[in-house]
Each structure stands twice: as structure tokens, then as C-alpha cells.
Design an enzyme around this catalytic site. Structure first.
Site, PDB file in Angstrom:
ATOM      1  N   GLU A  36       2.721   5.714  13.555  1.00  0.00           N
ATOM      2  CA  GLU A  36       2.582   6.955  12.783  1.00  0.00           C
ATOM      3  C   GLU A  36       2.058   8.031  13.727  1.00  0.00           C
ATOM      4  O   GLU A  36       1.073   7.813  14.428  1.00  0.00           O
ATOM      5  CB  GLU A  36       1.645   6.758  11.602  1.00  0.00           C
ATOM      6  CG  GLU A  36       1.278   8.025  10.843  1.00  0.00           C
ATOM      7  CD  GLU A  36       2.498   8.822  10.401  1.00  0.00           C
ATOM      8  OE1 GLU A  36       2.606  10.002  10.795  1.00  0.00           O
ATOM      9  OE2 GLU A  36       3.339   8.266   9.673  1.00  0.00           O
ATOM     10  N   SER A  38       0.519  10.827  13.247  1.00  0.00           N
ATOM     11  CA  SER A  38      -0.725  11.533  12.933  1.00  0.00           C
ATOM     12  C   SER A  38      -1.624  10.685  12.062  1.00  0.00           C
ATOM     13  O   SER A  38      -1.171  10.095  11.068  1.00  0.00           O
ATOM     14  CB  SER A  38      -0.418  12.847  12.209  1.00  0.00           C
ATOM     15  OG  SER A  38      -1.593  13.429  11.674  1.00  0.00           O
ATOM     16  N   TYR A  42      -1.407   8.781   7.470  1.00  0.00           N
ATOM     17  CA  TYR A  42      -1.383   7.391   7.028  1.00  0.00           C
ATOM     18  C   TYR A  42      -1.081   7.382   5.529  1.00  0.00           C
ATOM     19  O   TYR A  42      -1.768   8.019   4.735  1.00  0.00           O
ATOM     20  CB  TYR A  42      -2.721   6.706   7.264  1.00  0.00           C
ATOM     21  CG  TYR A  42      -3.149   6.577   8.706  1.00  0.00           C
ATOM     22  CD1 TYR A  42      -2.220   6.470   9.731  1.00  0.00           C
ATOM     23  CD2 TYR A  42      -4.497   6.545   9.044  1.00  0.00           C
ATOM     24  CE1 TYR A  42      -2.616   6.341  11.048  1.00  0.00           C
ATOM     25  CE2 TYR A  42      -4.912   6.410  10.355  1.00  0.00           C
ATOM     26  CZ  TYR A  42      -3.973   6.313  11.354  1.00  0.00           C
ATOM     27  OH  TYR A  42      -4.372   6.189  12.662  1.00  0.00           O
ATOM     28  N   GLY A  43      -0.078   6.653   5.143  1.00  0.00           N
ATOM     29  CA  GLY A  43       0.314   6.629   3.730  1.00  0.00           C
ATOM     30  C   GLY A  43       1.540   7.464   3.444  1.00  0.00           C
ATOM     31  O   GLY A  43       2.167   7.311   2.398  1.00  0.00           O
ATOM     32  N   GLY A  44       1.884   8.395   4.343  1.00  0.00           N
ATOM     33  CA  GLY A  44       3.101   9.168   4.176  1.00  0.00           C
ATOM     34  C   GLY A  44       2.920  10.516   3.511  1.00  0.00           C
ATOM     35  O   GLY A  44       1.807  10.927   3.153  1.00  0.00           O
ATOM     36  N   THR A  45       4.032  11.205   3.332  1.00  0.00           N
ATOM     37  CA  THR A  45       4.041  12.564   2.780  1.00  0.00           C
ATOM     38  C   THR A  45       3.456  12.610   1.384  1.00  0.00           C
ATOM     39  O   THR A  45       2.644  13.488   1.057  1.00  0.00           O
ATOM     40  CB  THR A  45       5.486  13.111   2.765  1.00  0.00           C
ATOM     41  OG1 THR A  45       5.939  13.257   4.107  1.00  0.00           O
ATOM     42  CG2 THR A  45       5.552  14.464   2.068  1.00  0.00           C
ATOM     43  N   CYS A  46       3.870  11.705   0.516  1.00  0.00           N
ATOM     44  CA  CYS A  46       3.456  11.762  -0.888  1.00  0.00           C
ATOM     45  C   CYS A  46       1.943  11.756  -1.022  1.00  0.00           C
ATOM     46  O   CYS A  46       1.377  12.553  -1.774  1.00  0.00           O
ATOM     47  CB  CYS A  46       4.060  10.581  -1.651  1.00  0.00           C
ATOM     48  SG  CYS A  46       3.559  10.517  -3.384  1.00  0.00           S
ATOM     49  N   HIS A 442       1.146   6.480 -32.437  1.00  0.00           N
ATOM     50  CA  HIS A 442       0.879   7.810 -33.009  1.00  0.00           C
ATOM     51  C   HIS A 442      -0.597   8.141 -32.816  1.00  0.00           C
ATOM     52  O   HIS A 442      -1.451   7.276 -33.005  1.00  0.00           O
ATOM     53  CB  HIS A 442       1.233   7.794 -34.504  1.00  0.00           C
ATOM     54  CG  HIS A 442       0.889   9.065 -35.213  1.00  0.00           C
ATOM     55  ND1 HIS A 442       1.701  10.176 -35.168  1.00  0.00           N
ATOM     56  CD2 HIS A 442      -0.179   9.400 -35.983  1.00  0.00           C
ATOM     57  CE1 HIS A 442       1.157  11.139 -35.886  1.00  0.00           C
ATOM     58  NE2 HIS A 442       0.004  10.693 -36.386  1.00  0.00           N
TER      59      HIS A 442
END
Length: 456
Positions: A36, A38, A42-46, A442
Site C-alpha cells: 500500500e 500510503s 490502509y483499508g482502501g478508499t471507502c 411497524h
């Protein structure tokens, strides 16, 4: 440099598909290398700059944690967002690194041969080789050659959501999902927001009744939307940015303290030297893959945004399932199996869509029935009024011959949840009648289907 270090599986990029597959293979005892570029990703864009932080800001805008001036509430929201992303970043790092057979390198990777890479980490360069290589480098913002788009007061969504000061005036160039979500959030925080786009109609892929209702909600939120506009250039006088537009024969200037460039995202392949690996790309710059996500290089797969598929983290997760099945099962699962994939734009209330719109269904020649009601007229949906937002509408398109749901547009409180139920029904051929007559809790938003589907 010597012989490259060899791994069973090398992963480039920490996106949803890659991290899930890396953890899966490491748990099975395979030697795994995660690369990775940067430590902030860590963990990605999301997790870090996409879904989670932007939706956290939407939630904070609609439900501030305290009183005070807009600037203070915004600063508090940024602090809460940062704490959340830091927490999830750490957990995602552990998800991979906790396995004894997994190694993490923070650095930039480039191919130097088939399944061979050089990784630059600080002042060091290491050579690695993978029996299998998985590319999951995601996407980056599209920045077209508009003069001034590189100015000091122009930002992408990545930079915007890290700013601790609320911009008094925000100009948003782009009326897609990212632009509208952030426009709505920042308007709620207290910014004066103007959205500009070249399209002649807002949400051109939606039916006009839905798009017009969304437009009225945005207008009621104080957002000005200018369509059919070409951005000629962006200037900066040292204290203020100005977006210079042409709409028809008219010239217009929008002054702003900050300009958000929200013009879509493109696959991120820069610097990978894909040709060295024999990995081809499409005309649009995405990595070329088949229905099993295999690239043109044997033993190399591409997962997530970088392969040119739908740019959703849940699609990247499905990419993981497709590749996993090739590695441990019969490999039958493919992108061609995907059906009724939903999407949500998190304005307020959120706008969710699955399948065909009414216009699309008619254009494809279906004989259809359309069930549609505005939320403020649905008696069997008290939740909307309980939470104080009865805006929007629910619209379901049904095949008149088979009673199967062809699509749904859901613009209301909790639509991001309702759409998942409808999508599941579509994938398993549950009829509109069954959805209409099902027992729902409900008060919930889902029970609106009882009443809406009774209109056809």
C-alpha cells in the site's frame, strides 16, 4: 538486488476486494504480501476518503452532536469523522497484518516482469515476486484540462473532507453522486452552495418525475443548481475563486471561497508499468479483465475500481468472491452473474435505485405497471413523519405479464435499506404481489411497499 522475495500472493492496493482476499488466503496459510503506497490508506478508499467519511459527514450535518455556530458544528463533525476513519484504518490494518503469513509494505509498486515487482519504500527498493498477483489500486478523481482547475482554492472530495474550516461559499463542479452528496451536506452545515454541470437535466438517468422532485428538495435546502453550463475557466484573485461559465449564449461568474471538482473518478494505474507484466488496459484506461477478473497476464487479476466495473465498494467485495471461487472452488462465479445491483446517492433523503427506470423499461419494450406514491401521501409509512422527513417518493416498475419487479427508485428516509430488499426480491424472482402482501415490522419504512404496490 539479488533474487526477488517470493510470495504465494502479492496484493497491490488495500481496497475492499484485495484486503478481503488477502486476509482469506493468509488465514489458509498462504504467504501474502500487501503493498500500500500510503499508511493513510490502509483499508482502501471507502474507509479513508470515500464512503465512510463522506457519509459520516452527511450524518453529522443532519444530526449535529451539539449546539453552536455552524463553523463549530462543522469542526466537531470533522473531528468525529477523523476519529472514525482512524479506528477503521487500524482495524483494517490488523485484518491483514495479524496473520503470521502476511507481510505489509508501505511503498509504491511497479512491474518489472511477469508477476515481478519493485517496491519503493522510503529510501529502499525491494524486489518481490508473486505466484499470484492481485491489482486493487482503485480510482482517482478526474481532473479535465479546465484552466484554473489546479488553483489554490480548488479541491477534490479527498481534500474537502479534511478541511477543518467550513467554507462560507462552496461551488461544486459536477452534479453526479459525489457532487450532490457533498453539496447537500455542506449546505446543511451552513455553506452557500452552487452546483454546476454541463448536463441539460439533473440526474439524466432518472425518470423526470423523480429528478424533478430531487431538484425541488435541493432547492428547498438552499442549493442553486446551474445546468447546461460549460466551465470556461476558474480564476483566483488571492482571496476568492471565481468559476466562469457559459450557459447557452450567456456568460456567468460564480464566486466562491472554495471550488469542489467532482467530475467523476478514473482507474488508478499510474506508475504501475503494466506493460512489463503483459497487462493490457482498455481505451478508458481501466485494466482489461474477463468475466472472472483475469487480466491478459497469466496469474494476475484486477479487483475493484481499477478494472473499470461499477465504482462501489460492495462490487469490489463481490470481485473478491469471484476470485476466491477460482482459487478454492469450481470458479463458476462471474461478473456476468450480477443482477439487480443497487446504488444509493446519500443526499437527504437518500436516493436509491435498482434495475430499470420507467423510461428504460418502456424503451426496452416491456409492458409495464408502475406503482408510485409520494411519501407524504403514504398512510402506511408513519416512520417518515416520526423522524421528521416525509419528502420524496417510492416508484416500482413491474412487468405486467409476469408480475416480476423490473426496477425501483426509492427517494425517502431509509431508502438505502429498502432498496436492498427490492434487489434481493428481483434476484430471486419474488413477485410484486408477494412484496405487496408480505408482513413487515411497524413502524418501518419498508412497510410502505404494502401500500405503494397496492396502487397497481
Amino acid at each position: 538486488m539479488g533474487e526477488p522475495a517470493s510470495y504465494d500472493a502479492v496484493f497491490i492496493g488495500w481496497g475492499k476486494g484485495n484486503k478481503t482476499l488477502a486476509a482469506f488466503l493468509a488465514a489458509r496459510g498462504e504467504s501474502v504480501l500487501m503493498i500500500e503506497q500510503s499508511d493513510r490508506m490502509y483499508g482502501g478508499t471507502c474507509i479513508n476518503i470515500g464512503c465512510v467519511p463522506t457519509k459520516a459527514l452527511v450524518e453529522s450535518a443532519n444530526h449535529p452532536s451539539g449546539a453552536g455556530a455552524p463553523a463549530a458544528r462543522y469542526a466537531d463533525a470533522i473531528e468525529r469523522k477523523n476519529a472514525l476513519t482512524a479506528l477503521l484504518r487500524g482495524r483494517n490494518y490488523t485484518m491483514v497484518d495479524s496473520h503470521e503469513t502476511a507481510t505489509v509494505i508501505t511503498g509504491r509498486a511497479r512491474f518489472v516482469g511477469r508477476r515481478e515487482l519493485e517496491v519503493s519504500a522510503g529510501n529502499e527498493t525491494v524486489s518481490v515476486r508473486g505466484e499470484k498477483v492481485f491489482i486493487g489500486t482503485g480510482s482517482v478523481p478526474v481532473l479535465p484540462p479546465i484552466p484554473g482547475l489546479d488553483g489554490p482554492r480548488v479541491v477534490t472530495s479527498t481534500e474537502l473532507i479534511d478541511l477543518t474550516e467550513l467554507p462560507p461559499r462552496l461551488a461544486v463542479v459536477g452534479a453526479g453522486s459525489i457532487g450532490l452528496e457533498l453539496a447537500a451536506a455542506y449546505a446543511t452545515f451552513g455553506s452557500t452552495v452552487t452546483v454546476v454541470d454541463a448536463v441539460p437535466d439533473l440526474l439524466p438517468s432518472q425518470d423526470r418525475d423523480v429528478a424533478d422532485l430531487v431538484a425541488s428538495v435541493l432547492a428547498d435546502s438552499g442549493i442553486e443548481v446551474i445546468l447546461g453550463a460549460t466551465v470556461d475557466h476558474i480564476s483566483d484573485d488571492g482571496s476568492t475563486a471565481a468559476v466562469h461559465l457559459t450557459t447557452g449564449n450567456e456568460k456567468r461568474t460564480i464566486e466562491a471561497d472554495l471550488v469542489l471538482a467532482a467530475l467523476g473518478r478514473r482507474p488508478d494505474t499510474a506508475g504501475l508499468d503494466l506493460e512489463a507484466a503483459g497487462v493490457a488496459v482498455t481505451e478508458k484506461g481501466a485494466i482489461l479483465v474477463d468475466e472472472h477478473l483475469r487480466t491478459t497476464a497469466n496469474g494476475v487479476w484486477a479487483l475493484g475500481d481499477v478494472n473499470g466495473g461499477p465504482q462501489f465498494t460492495y462490487v469490489s467485495l463481490d470481485d473478491f468472491r469471484i476470485v476466491r471461487e477460482q482459487l478454492v472452488a469450481d470458479g463458476a462465479r462471474a461478473t456476468t452473474d450480477r443482477r439487480a445491483v443497487p446504488a444509493t446517492t446519500f443526499i437527504t433523503p437518500p436516493l436509491a435505485q435498482v434495475g430499470l427506470t420507467e423510461q428504460e423499461a418502456r424503451e426496452e419494450g416491456f409492458e409495464i405497471k408502475v406503482a408510485a406514491k409520494r411519501v407524504d401521501t403514504i398512510a402506511a409509512m408513519p416512520r417518515a413523519r416520526i423522524v421528521g422527513d416525509a419528502r420524496g417518493m417510492i416508484k416500482v416498475v413491474v412487468d405486467a405479464k409476469t408480475d416480476l419487479v423490473l426496477g425501483a427508485t426509492i427517494f425517502c428516509v431509509d431508502s438505502q435499506e429498502i432498496v436492498n430488499l427490492v434487489a434481493l426480491a428481483m434476484r430471486h424472482d419474488v413477485t410484486a404481489t408477494e412484496l405487496r402482501d408480505t408482513i413487515y415490522t411497524h413502524p418501518s419504512s419498508t412497510e410502505a411497499l404494502n401500500e405503494v404496490l397496492s396502487t397497481i
